[in-house]
Design a protein around this motif. Structure first.
Motif, PDB file in Angstrom:
ATOM      1  N   ARG A 159     -10.063  40.484  63.074  1.00  0.00           N
ATOM      2  CA  ARG A 159     -10.511  41.391  62.016  1.00  0.00           C
ATOM      3  C   ARG A 159      -9.892  42.792  62.149  1.00  0.00           C
ATOM      4  O   ARG A 159     -10.566  43.802  61.982  1.00  0.00           O
ATOM      5  CB  ARG A 159     -12.043  41.451  61.968  1.00  0.00           C
ATOM      6  N   ASN A 177      -4.998  37.554  52.228  1.00  0.00           N
ATOM      7  CA  ASN A 177      -6.317  37.096  52.669  1.00  0.00           C
ATOM      8  C   ASN A 177      -6.236  36.677  54.144  1.00  0.00           C
ATOM      9  O   ASN A 177      -5.406  35.862  54.521  1.00  0.00           O
ATOM     10  CB  ASN A 177      -6.724  35.905  51.784  1.00  0.00           C
ATOM     11  N   ASP A 216     -15.742  37.158  56.764  1.00  0.00           N
ATOM     12  CA  ASP A 216     -14.853  38.268  56.384  1.00  0.00           C
ATOM     13  C   ASP A 216     -14.195  38.080  55.022  1.00  0.00           C
ATOM     14  O   ASP A 216     -13.395  38.921  54.610  1.00  0.00           O
ATOM     15  CB  ASP A 216     -13.773  38.474  57.454  1.00  0.00           C
ATOM     16  N   SER A 217     -14.514  36.965  54.322  1.00  0.00           N
ATOM     17  CA  SER A 217     -13.802  36.633  53.082  1.00  0.00           C
ATOM     18  C   SER A 217     -14.656  35.704  52.232  1.00  0.00           C
ATOM     19  O   SER A 217     -15.655  35.180  52.720  1.00  0.00           O
ATOM     20  CB  SER A 217     -12.486  35.895  53.421  1.00  0.00           C
ATOM     21  N   SER A 250     -18.100  40.978  45.817  1.00  0.00           N
ATOM     22  CA  SER A 250     -17.913  41.375  47.212  1.00  0.00           C
ATOM     23  C   SER A 250     -16.590  40.826  47.732  1.00  0.00           C
ATOM     24  O   SER A 250     -16.145  39.750  47.313  1.00  0.00           O
ATOM     25  CB  SER A 250     -19.069  40.811  48.063  1.00  0.00           C
ATOM     26  N   GLN A 251     -15.985  41.563  48.671  1.00  0.00           N
ATOM     27  CA  GLN A 251     -14.767  41.054  49.315  1.00  0.00           C
ATOM     28  C   GLN A 251     -15.075  39.986  50.356  1.00  0.00           C
ATOM     29  O   GLN A 251     -14.159  39.353  50.892  1.00  0.00           O
ATOM     30  CB  GLN A 251     -14.008  42.208  49.976  1.00  0.00           C
ATOM     31  N   THR A 252     -16.369  39.812  50.668  1.00  0.00           N
ATOM     32  CA  THR A 252     -16.771  38.916  51.752  1.00  0.00           C
ATOM     33  C   THR A 252     -17.947  38.052  51.306  1.00  0.00           C
ATOM     34  O   THR A 252     -18.599  38.346  50.299  1.00  0.00           O
ATOM     35  CB  THR A 252     -17.216  39.734  52.976  1.00  0.00           C
ATOM     36  N   LYS A 257     -17.123  46.098  50.707  1.00  0.00           N
ATOM     37  CA  LYS A 257     -16.051  46.877  50.061  1.00  0.00           C
ATOM     38  C   LYS A 257     -14.836  47.012  50.967  1.00  0.00           C
ATOM     39  O   LYS A 257     -14.002  47.896  50.769  1.00  0.00           O
ATOM     40  CB  LYS A 257     -16.586  48.259  49.657  1.00  0.00           C
ATOM     41  N   GLY A 258     -14.765  46.157  51.999  1.00  0.00           N
ATOM     42  CA  GLY A 258     -13.641  46.197  52.927  1.00  0.00           C
ATOM     43  C   GLY A 258     -14.127  46.333  54.357  1.00  0.00           C
ATOM     44  O   GLY A 258     -15.284  46.712  54.603  1.00  0.00           O
ATOM     45  N   GLU A 259     -13.249  46.002  55.315  1.00  0.00           N
ATOM     46  CA  GLU A 259     -13.628  46.006  56.728  1.00  0.00           C
ATOM     47  C   GLU A 259     -14.294  47.325  57.121  1.00  0.00           C
ATOM     48  O   GLU A 259     -13.827  48.408  56.773  1.00  0.00           O
ATOM     49  CB  GLU A 259     -12.410  45.765  57.621  1.00  0.00           C
ATOM     50  N   THR A 294     -16.961  48.764  56.122  1.00  0.00           N
ATOM     51  CA  THR A 294     -17.789  49.511  55.171  1.00  0.00           C
ATOM     52  C   THR A 294     -19.256  49.086  55.352  1.00  0.00           C
ATOM     53  O   THR A 294     -19.539  47.948  55.732  1.00  0.00           O
ATOM     54  CB  THR A 294     -17.362  49.247  53.718  1.00  0.00           C
ATOM     55  N   LEU A 308     -13.798  51.868  61.341  1.00  0.00           N
ATOM     56  CA  LEU A 308     -12.381  51.759  60.974  1.00  0.00           C
ATOM     57  C   LEU A 308     -11.483  52.502  61.971  1.00  0.00           C
ATOM     58  O   LEU A 308     -10.369  52.060  62.271  1.00  0.00           O
ATOM     59  CB  LEU A 308     -12.181  52.310  59.555  1.00  0.00           C
TER      60      LEU A 308
END
Ligand SMILES: [Fe+2]
Length: 482
Positions: free
Chosen positions: A104, A117, A138-139, A163-165, A187-189, A191, A240
């Motif tokens: 990740r 992805n 994560d996806s 959602s991205q996940t 909204k992304g890793e 967040t 992050l």
């Protein structure tokens, strides 16, 4: 460049990548008889690396998803395993090497795959809306053909998933057939955003609520009852800046409290309430239910972080004694005005991978099964989950089945004996590694007599990596999906 895996524990011995996609017609029954009335398929997914890692200290969670099926038909069992053809798998196969870096951490990827992805679909495989879905948190999930195990593609609920996940631990309401799920890091890793969804039995999204957690963390599982949805926030934090600086995705921050976010089912963000507790580690939920006022959540709880590869920000060394998880009950009173919750230990057998009789998900229930790494009064050599424990929650009594010397079990799974069977009337299935023989067995135990010899032991001629989760799908359900 030759393909060569590091001579390190995550990649060697029983944990070495198998890299074999297999079809075994009619598994050998080494002992006992397979119950003839079992008519369905046990799907599982494990992590099995296609390529040596790009980073030296990479972790087992960063392995490619390999879906497998045990198909039961009139006392016979056929086995199949296939890699999930994620976009990442296909890109790396074409390159004949890993292109994606640390767990990740997209900042460590090869430039040729930036923005692609990253999912491995290696955590759970479940059935909903007539679809078999393999997922990593994560996806979005990946749709799999339930007969051939061929990959269909990324499943975004016809584009409705915002959602991205999407969690690898959705819950299923047996009264409505709805799937309740969420995405964290939505909204992304790293967040703090969480998106909560419900899908109808046909697989259409019918509810969506977004909110922010008190801090960014691993939200691996959650709890669902008839009236509430509960999101546990434990201090396995993400940041992050850490991954930009090549540090592990997660770290343990013991200065932070636990928060349980409670929403009414299909509630809005203004209905969200947070309940605070002392620092604890918890991951998988056995079960949860409510009486309209109180919410009861059962989960293995330990004093500190279970994962040795995620460091403690206080500098404390990894202490296995403090990572032991004991099944515990968290009780929230939603009406007494408090913003805390109570904790009560339910067993003195340490373990994880708890599963219930899934027909009671969201409802009052009294039985569960889990992998145990400690049974009071029993000393056994070796590591990992060496017992399968059945927990009678009413009597607070745990009964254990020892899986054998030089052996360990993966997640146990309950399968009802037949339609209309009582709670816990049925079988417990578990894939057990036989370390001396470098292969695995599928055990079928009587759920009501877990300490008795297996009802049947199916002998696999190959090794199955210790993987994560799986589910039983009846043949009747599979036919409805076709
Ligand atoms: Fe899990």
């Amino acid at each position: 460049m030759s393909t060569r895996f590091p001579d390190e524990p995550p990649f060697s011995g029983f944990n070495a990548p198998v890299r074999v996609e297999a079809d075994i017609y009619d598994l050998e029954v080494a002992q006992g008889e397979v119950p003839e009335q079992l008519d369905g398929t046990y799907y599982r997914v494990v992590c099995d690396r296609q390529w040596p890692p790009m980073v030296a200290d990479d972790i087992a969670f960063n392995g490619d998803g390999m879906v497998m099926s045990f198909r039961f038909d009139r006392g016979h069992v056929d086995f199949k395993s296939r890699y999930v053809r994620t976009p990442r798998f296909e890109a790396e196969r074409a390159a004949r090497r890993a292109l994606f870096g640390a767990y990740r951490n997209p900042f460590t990827d090869d430039p040729s795959v930036v923005g692609m992805n990253r999912t491995l679909a290696n955590t759970n495989v479940f059935w909903h809306g007539g679809m078999l879905l393999a997922s990593k948190e994560d996806s979005p999930p990946i749709r799999i053909d339930p007969d051939t195990l061929e990959t269909v593609g990324v499943h975004t609920f016809d584009g409705a998933l915002t959602s991205q996940t999407s969690t690898a631990h959705p819950k299923f309401d047996p009264n409505t057939g709805e799937m309740v799920f969420f995405g964290y890091a939505a909204k992304g890793e790293c967040t703090p955003d969480i998106a909560y969804y419900e899908a109808d039995p046909a697989g259409n999204l019918i509810h969506e609520t977004w909110f922010q957690a008190p801090y960014s963390s691993m939200v691996h599982d959650f709890a669902v009852t008839q009236n509430f949805v509960i999101f546990p926030i434990i201090p396995l934090i993400s940041d992050l800046d850490r991954i930009r600086n090549n540090l592990s995705h997660y770290a343990w921050d013991p200065s932070k409290d636990v928060y349980l976010g409670v929403l009414p089912r299909k509630g809005r963000v203004e209905d969200l309430r947070w309940y605070r507790g002392d620092t604890r580690f918890a991951s998988h939920i056995l079960g949860a239910y409510d009486d309209g006022r109180h919410i009861f959540i059962d989960t293995p709880v330990s004093e500190t972080n279970y994962f040795p590869f995620f460091p403690d920000l206080s500098g404390a060394p990894y202490d296995p004694a403090r990572t032991k998880g004991f099944l515990s009950r968290w009780t929230i009173d939603t009406m007494d005005g408090s913003r805390g919750f109570r904790e009560e230990r339910l067993t003195d057998h340490a373990g994880e991978f708890p599963r219930m009789d899934d027909r009671y998900e969201t409802l009052p229930y009294s039985w569960g099964v889990m992998g145990l790494y400690e049974v009071p009064g029993e000393q056994r050599p070796g590591g990992g989950f060496r017992w399968i424990g059945a927990v009678d929650l009413t009597r607070k009594r745990t009964t254990a089945h020892y899986v054998g010397d030089a052996s360990a079990t993966g997640e146990p799974l309950f399968v009802p004996a037949h339609d209309g069977a009582a709670q816990a009337e049925g079988y417990v299935m578990a894939v057990v590694g036989r370390h001396d023989e470098m292969r695995s067995d599928l055990l079928i135990l009587d759920a009501g007599r877990i300490d008795a010899p297996p009802v049947a032991t199916l002998k696999l001629p190959l090794r199955i990596p210790y993987g994560l989760h799986g589910n039983w799908v009846t043949t009747a359900e599979l036919r409805q999906g076709q």
